[in-house]
Design an enzyme around this catalytic site. Structure first.
Site, mmCIF file in Angstrom:
data_model
loop_
_atom_site.group_PDB
_atom_site.id
_atom_site.type_symbol
_atom_site.label_atom_id
_atom_site.label_comp_id
_atom_site.label_asym_id
_atom_site.label_seq_id
_atom_site.Cartn_x
_atom_site.Cartn_y
_atom_site.Cartn_z
ATOM 1 N N PRO A 9 0.797 -1.232 0.000
ATOM 2 C CA PRO A 9 0.000 0.000 0.000
ATOM 3 C C PRO A 9 0.830 1.282 0.000
ATOM 4 C CG PRO A 9 -0.157 -1.133 2.121
ATOM 5 C CD PRO A 9 0.516 -2.074 1.171
ATOM 6 N N ASN A 10 0.306 2.223 -0.764
ATOM 7 C CA ASN A 10 0.857 3.593 -0.879
ATOM 8 C C ASN A 10 2.142 3.675 -1.688
ATOM 9 O OD1 ASN A 10 -1.185 4.977 0.712
ATOM 10 N ND2 ASN A 10 -0.348 3.838 2.435
ATOM 11 N N ARG A 17 4.861 10.879 -2.729
ATOM 12 C CA ARG A 17 4.764 10.538 -1.311
ATOM 13 C C ARG A 17 6.080 10.838 -0.583
ATOM 14 N NH1 ARG A 17 4.664 4.374 1.133
ATOM 15 N NH2 ARG A 17 4.351 5.039 3.273
ATOM 16 N N TYR A 22 11.338 8.933 0.508
ATOM 17 C CA TYR A 22 11.215 7.833 -0.454
ATOM 18 C C TYR A 22 11.811 8.146 -1.827
ATOM 19 C CZ TYR A 22 8.087 5.711 2.961
ATOM 20 O OH TYR A 22 7.581 5.143 4.097
ATOM 21 N N ASN A 73 7.973 -5.854 -0.850
ATOM 22 C CA ASN A 73 7.897 -4.679 0.023
ATOM 23 C C ASN A 73 6.433 -4.559 0.422
ATOM 24 O OD1 ASN A 73 7.878 -2.284 1.382
ATOM 25 N ND2 ASN A 73 8.987 -1.113 -0.183
ATOM 26 N N ALA A 76 3.266 -0.759 4.776
ATOM 27 C CA ALA A 76 2.732 -0.703 6.147
ATOM 28 C C ALA A 76 2.267 -2.070 6.644
ATOM 29 C CB ALA A 76 1.587 0.301 6.209
ATOM 30 N N GLU A 97 12.409 -9.777 1.935
ATOM 31 C CA GLU A 97 11.730 -8.552 2.377
ATOM 32 C C GLU A 97 12.600 -7.351 2.024
ATOM 33 O OE1 GLU A 97 10.959 -8.521 6.616
ATOM 34 O OE2 GLU A 97 10.536 -6.367 6.632
ATOM 35 N N HIS A 99 12.802 -2.879 1.839
ATOM 36 C CA HIS A 99 12.241 -1.565 2.146
ATOM 37 C C HIS A 99 13.125 -0.491 1.534
ATOM 38 C CE1 HIS A 99 9.412 -3.309 4.935
ATOM 39 N NE2 HIS A 99 10.406 -4.043 5.406
ATOM 40 N N ARG A 106 13.352 4.861 12.033
ATOM 41 C CA ARG A 106 12.145 5.687 11.976
ATOM 42 C C ARG A 106 11.309 5.508 13.256
ATOM 43 N NH1 ARG A 106 9.431 4.828 6.313
ATOM 44 N NH2 ARG A 106 8.240 6.597 7.104
HETATM 45 C C1 DQA Z 1 8.373 0.971 3.642
HETATM 46 C C2 DQA Z 1 8.516 1.210 5.146
HETATM 47 C C3 DQA Z 1 7.177 1.032 5.847
HETATM 48 O O1 DQA Z 1 7.317 1.279 7.237
HETATM 49 C C4 DQA Z 1 6.163 2.008 5.284
HETATM 50 O O2 DQA Z 1 4.900 1.797 5.871
HETATM 51 C C5 DQA Z 1 6.077 1.979 3.804
HETATM 52 C C6 DQA Z 1 7.306 1.837 3.030
HETATM 53 C C7 DQA Z 1 9.681 1.267 2.882
HETATM 54 O O3 DQA Z 1 9.811 0.792 1.761
HETATM 55 O O4 DQA Z 1 10.547 1.980 3.389
HETATM 56 O O5 DQA Z 1 5.018 2.173 3.225
HETATM 57 O O6 DQA Z 1 8.057 -0.397 3.443
#
Ligand code: DQA
Length: 145
Positions: A9-10, A17, A22, A73, A76, A97, A99, A106
């Site tokens: 998501p997002n 964003r 990011y 990835n 959240a 995994e 990120h 963070r």
């Molecule tokens: C994320 C880190 C997560 O905590 C966050 O909710 C994201 C992006 C990252 O790629 O840094 O949406 O997965």
């Protein structure tokens, strides 16, 4: 070797964003870069993005039949989703995994991942290069297996 790259998501909002965190590249630009690097390394990459937990679960389930590995990835959902954890647990192929940011630098709630201990490995904090590093691991894995 075929791989799924699954973004949660997002991440479809990349570019707009929180660019200071990011980066300024869009998800499409990052996916293009991943796909090109995959080609160079002899890996066939299929990219997906979903804002829906169940869709991500279904993709991970199908990975066991369709591809040889997953770069995930979960965004959240990393911090909340027992359903995605369970899908990774029963996935027959390695799941890495990734990120963009380093969740450990963070907010406290991002330090807990429900996925890290059931994934093959974790790559975090290198921006879009986190995906590229995961691809390099898969290229090496495919040569040695
Ligand atoms: C994320 C880190 C997560 O905590 C966050 O909710 C994201 C992006 C990252 O790629 O840094 O949406 O997965």
């Amino acid at each position: 070797m075929k791989l799924f790259v699954i973004n949660g998501p997002n991440l479809n909002m990349l570019g707009k964003r929180e660019p200071e965190l990011y980066g300024s590249r869009t998800l499409t630009e990052i996916e293009d870069e991943i796909t090109k690097l995959g080609d160079d390394l002899g890996l066939e990459v299929k990219c997906f993005q979903s804002n829906f937990e169940g869709e991500i679960v279904t993709l991970i389930q199908s990975a066991g039949n369709d591809v040889d590995g997953v770069i995930l990835n979960a965004a959240a959902y990393t911090h909340t989703s027992v359903a995605i954890r369970d899908a990774v647990l029963c996935c027959a192929v390695p799941v890495v995994e990734v990120h963009l940011t380093n969740p450990h630098g963070r907010e406290l709630f991002r330090r807990r991942s429900l996925l890290s201990d059931v994934c093959r490995g974790v790559i975090a904090g290198f921006g879009r290069h986190s995906y590229c590093l995961a691809l390099l691991w898969f290229a090496n894995y495919s040569r040695n297996s």
